[in-house]
Motif scaffolding. Structure first.
Motif, PDB file in Angstrom:
ATOM      1  N   LEU A   1       0.825  -1.203   0.000  1.00  0.00           N
ATOM      2  CA  LEU A   1       0.000   0.000   0.000  1.00  0.00           C
ATOM      3  C   LEU A   1       0.861   1.256   0.000  1.00  0.00           C
ATOM      4  CD1 LEU A   1      -2.608   1.630   0.321  1.00  0.00           C
ATOM      5  CD2 LEU A   1      -2.536   1.125   2.768  1.00  0.00           C
ATOM      6  N   THR A   2       1.906   1.262   0.829  1.00  0.00           N
ATOM      7  CA  THR A   2       2.788   2.422   0.896  1.00  0.00           C
ATOM      8  C   THR A   2       3.466   2.677  -0.442  1.00  0.00           C
ATOM      9  OG1 THR A   2       3.172   1.986   3.248  1.00  0.00           O
ATOM     10  CG2 THR A   2       4.730   3.448   2.140  1.00  0.00           C
ATOM     11  N   ARG A   3       3.875   1.604  -1.124  1.00  0.00           N
ATOM     12  CA  ARG A   3       4.478   1.753  -2.453  1.00  0.00           C
ATOM     13  C   ARG A   3       3.484   2.377  -3.430  1.00  0.00           C
ATOM     14  NH1 ARG A   3      10.066   1.283  -2.860  1.00  0.00           N
ATOM     15  NH2 ARG A   3      10.826  -0.610  -1.828  1.00  0.00           N
ATOM     16  N   PHE A   4       2.219   1.942  -3.381  1.00  0.00           N
ATOM     17  CA  PHE A   4       1.219   2.533  -4.258  1.00  0.00           C
ATOM     18  C   PHE A   4       0.989   4.014  -3.918  1.00  0.00           C
ATOM     19  CE2 PHE A   4      -0.532  -1.836  -5.274  1.00  0.00           C
ATOM     20  CZ  PHE A   4      -0.306  -1.743  -6.639  1.00  0.00           C
ATOM     21  N   LEU A   5       0.927   4.337  -2.625  1.00  0.00           N
ATOM     22  CA  LEU A   5       0.704   5.724  -2.216  1.00  0.00           C
ATOM     23  C   LEU A   5       1.842   6.633  -2.679  1.00  0.00           C
ATOM     24  CD1 LEU A   5      -0.598   5.188   1.429  1.00  0.00           C
ATOM     25  CD2 LEU A   5      -1.940   6.083  -0.485  1.00  0.00           C
ATOM     26  N   ASP A   6       3.077   6.112  -2.610  1.00  0.00           N
ATOM     27  CA  ASP A   6       4.243   6.901  -2.991  1.00  0.00           C
ATOM     28  C   ASP A   6       4.620   6.736  -4.458  1.00  0.00           C
ATOM     29  OD1 ASP A   6       4.563   7.935  -0.435  1.00  0.00           O
ATOM     30  OD2 ASP A   6       5.813   6.258   0.216  1.00  0.00           O
ATOM     31  N   ASP A   7       3.982   5.797  -5.153  1.00  0.00           N
ATOM     32  CA  ASP A   7       4.285   5.500  -6.552  1.00  0.00           C
ATOM     33  C   ASP A   7       5.774   5.226  -6.743  1.00  0.00           C
ATOM     34  OD1 ASP A   7       3.065   5.232  -9.185  1.00  0.00           O
ATOM     35  OD2 ASP A   7       4.346   6.911  -9.769  1.00  0.00           O
ATOM     36  N   ASP A   8       6.296   4.308  -5.946  1.00  0.00           N
ATOM     37  CA  ASP A   8       7.748   4.074  -6.007  1.00  0.00           C
ATOM     38  C   ASP A   8       8.124   2.594  -5.964  1.00  0.00           C
ATOM     39  OD1 ASP A   8       7.227   3.447  -3.375  1.00  0.00           O
ATOM     40  OD2 ASP A   8       8.840   4.674  -2.545  1.00  0.00           O
ATOM     41  N   PHE A   9       7.379   1.749  -6.678  1.00  0.00           N
ATOM     42  CA  PHE A   9       7.819   0.367  -6.815  1.00  0.00           C
ATOM     43  C   PHE A   9       9.149   0.348  -7.581  1.00  0.00           C
ATOM     44  CE2 PHE A   9       3.301  -0.545  -6.092  1.00  0.00           C
ATOM     45  CZ  PHE A   9       3.400  -1.600  -5.197  1.00  0.00           C
ATOM     46  N   PRO A  10      10.090  -0.484  -7.158  1.00  0.00           N
ATOM     47  CA  PRO A  10      11.401  -0.508  -7.826  1.00  0.00           C
ATOM     48  C   PRO A  10      11.314  -1.115  -9.224  1.00  0.00           C
ATOM     49  CG  PRO A  10      11.251  -2.276  -6.208  1.00  0.00           C
ATOM     50  CD  PRO A  10      10.016  -1.443  -6.029  1.00  0.00           C
ATOM     51  N   ASP A  11      12.298  -0.807 -10.032  1.00  0.00           N
ATOM     52  CA  ASP A  11      12.363  -1.386 -11.379  1.00  0.00           C
ATOM     53  C   ASP A  11      12.364  -2.911 -11.276  1.00  0.00           C
ATOM     54  OD1 ASP A  11      12.488   1.112 -12.455  1.00  0.00           O
ATOM     55  OD2 ASP A  11      14.670   1.133 -12.662  1.00  0.00           O
ATOM     56  N   GLY A  12      11.634  -3.542 -12.160  1.00  0.00           N
ATOM     57  CA  GLY A  12      11.569  -4.996 -12.169  1.00  0.00           C
ATOM     58  C   GLY A  12      10.438  -5.563 -11.339  1.00  0.00           C
ATOM     59  N   HIS A  13       9.795  -4.743 -10.497  1.00  0.00           N
ATOM     60  CA  HIS A  13       8.675  -5.231  -9.705  1.00  0.00           C
ATOM     61  C   HIS A  13       7.454  -5.410 -10.612  1.00  0.00           C
ATOM     62  CE1 HIS A  13       5.484  -5.381  -6.667  1.00  0.00           C
ATOM     63  NE2 HIS A  13       6.424  -5.631  -5.777  1.00  0.00           N
ATOM     64  N   PRO A  14       6.631  -6.442 -10.374  1.00  0.00           N
ATOM     65  CA  PRO A  14       5.452  -6.658 -11.229  1.00  0.00           C
ATOM     66  C   PRO A  14       4.502  -5.465 -11.284  1.00  0.00           C
ATOM     67  CG  PRO A  14       5.856  -8.578  -9.838  1.00  0.00           C
ATOM     68  CD  PRO A  14       6.786  -7.510  -9.367  1.00  0.00           C
ATOM     69  N   TYR A  15       4.545  -4.592 -10.253  1.00  0.00           N
ATOM     70  CA  TYR A  15       3.623  -3.466 -10.205  1.00  0.00           C
ATOM     71  C   TYR A  15       4.277  -2.138 -10.599  1.00  0.00           C
ATOM     72  CZ  TYR A  15       0.642  -6.658  -7.500  1.00  0.00           C
ATOM     73  OH  TYR A  15      -0.123  -7.723  -7.079  1.00  0.00           O
ATOM     74  N   THR A  16       5.467  -2.178 -11.153  1.00  0.00           N
ATOM     75  CA  THR A  16       6.183  -0.939 -11.479  1.00  0.00           C
ATOM     76  C   THR A  16       5.368  -0.028 -12.376  1.00  0.00           C
ATOM     77  OG1 THR A  16       8.316  -2.055 -11.277  1.00  0.00           O
ATOM     78  CG2 THR A  16       8.274   0.014 -12.507  1.00  0.00           C
ATOM     79  N   ARG A  17       4.632  -0.591 -13.303  1.00  0.00           N
ATOM     80  CA  ARG A  17       3.892   0.207 -14.275  1.00  0.00           C
ATOM     81  C   ARG A  17       2.426   0.420 -13.879  1.00  0.00           C
ATOM     82  NH1 ARG A  17       6.523   0.838 -19.061  1.00  0.00           N
ATOM     83  NH2 ARG A  17       4.552   1.062 -20.212  1.00  0.00           N
TER      84      ARG A  17
END
Length: 377
Positions: free
Chosen positions: A170-186
């Protein structure tokens, strides 16, 4: 964030802004900020629509009288509690208020996909910039069968076990900062920070501060380790309050969100011009809780119904124990009880929930407590 090298302490501007959204300012003679926890209760003879109308009145009252924030809590399958959809209620309250902080106390994260919560609270942030809190819990907010229906699984306990991972997502979605290569990056939560970085984007990258809620030590420790603010449910887990707050403070690590622990406690309190009337009113909440705990949930009974109820010995023991943790009486008695509770727990904020059948008694209680502390009229 604090840099402890050499014994010095320097707070970054980002941490200062985050702390300003979290920490309130005490008003009048109150020892700490006072806030509101609204369960949107539905009394016997009333409707959910009337309960939601009372919530608007309460939010306006709280804003006018200097309460710091107004939170609503996610519950399900309880006829007497109409707060199953916090985001919907908060959007409605945002349209009827201007300054008071609004938030969830809380959203039960295991009931939902993290992306959905990020989208909902990104929308709320767009509707009420800079005054939305995202409080998260790991309990279902209901019974096991209802939790299974919500989560579409026969093993609802797994959601609670996965809470730290859900929180991180959830925090990654809120900050829009999934790392490169993560399935949710895009994948992006919209409204959200991605709109600030898109060509021509002018959207603020701000997002609601995250709070962890709890009634035991699990979330207390997790909030401390992550450097997040913590809200403890003293109003239904009073025995665990001090141990949980101690655990939170002992576990706390400074973060970009907070440089020092910040803990509020939810406390059940009801003031009336007459102490006997306060007792009559809180008895309605006690009987409602007794029925809930014995598998008979319903609307909040009237004071007359509570007075006429024939309590068995074990029921009376439960009710007496429940009432012992509710601060109630005249405004002076309630103020004294809240002051003692704050001193005993060291809470940084008191979030008051009123146990009563009708909206009039609840609204009057918050006015009287505000008067007792000399909050702005």
């Amino acid at each position: 964030m604090h840099d402890n090298a050499g014994g010095t302490s320097v707070e970054t501007p980002g941490a200062a802004r985050a702390a300003d959204e979290i920490r309130g300012t005490a008003q009048g003679t109150a020892p700490v900020p006072l806030s509101v926890l609204d369960l949107v209760t539905v009394g016997s003879g009333s409707t959910a629509g009337q309960a939601l109308s009372t919530s608007v009145e309460l939010a306006r009252l709280a804003e006018r009288r200097g309460y710091h924030r107004h939170w609503v809590a996610e519950h399900h399958s309880m006829p007497g509690v109409a707060s199953s959809s916090p985001a919907v209620i908060l959007a409605h309250l945002a349209a009827h208020t201007e300054r008071i902080r609004l938030g969830s106390g809380g959203v039960m994260l295991p009931n939902h996909a993290p992306l959905v919560i990020a989208e909902q609270f990104g929308t709320l942030e767009a509707l009420a910039p800079g005054r939305v809190d995202l409080g998260l819990g790991r309990a279902p907010g209901t019974d096991g069968a209802t939790a299974a229906a919500l989560r579409r699984t026969d093993t609802p306990h797994e959601g609670a076990d996965d809470f730290p991972q859900q929180l991180a997502e959830l925090t990654r979605f809120l900050d829009d900062d999934f790392p490169d290569g993560h399935p949710y990056t895009r994948i992006h939560a919209v409204p959200g920070p991605v709109q600030a970085t898109a060509p021509g984007g002018v959207q603020s990258a701000a997002r609601p501060p995250v709070w962890l809620l709890g009634s035991s030590g699990f979330s207390a420790r997790l909030a401390g380790v992550l450097g997040l603010p913590f809200a403890f449910a003293h109003h239904f887990s009073a025995r665990n309050t001090v141990p949980a707050l101690d655990l939170y403070r002992d576990s706390f690590r400074p973060s970009q969100v907070l440089d020092a622990p910040y803990a509020l406690i939810g406390v059940a309190a009801l003031a009336s011009d007459d102490a006997r009337e306060a007792r009559r009113q809180v008895m309605t909440g006690a009987l409602s809780m007794l029925r809930l705990r014995t598998g008979r949930p319903g609307l909040i009974p009237t004071p007359e119904e509570a007075e006429a109820y024939d309590f068995g010995p074990m029921e009376r023991e439960f009710v007496d124990g429940w009432l012992a943790d509710i601060v109630h009486g005249t405004p002076d008695e309630v103020r004294a009880g809240l002051d003692e509770l704050r001193k005993r727990t060291g809470a940084d904020e008191l979030m008051i929930t009123a146990n009563a059948h009708g909206g009039e008694a609840r609204l009057r209680s918050y006015e009287l407590i505000a008067d007792a502390y000399g909050l702005p009229a």
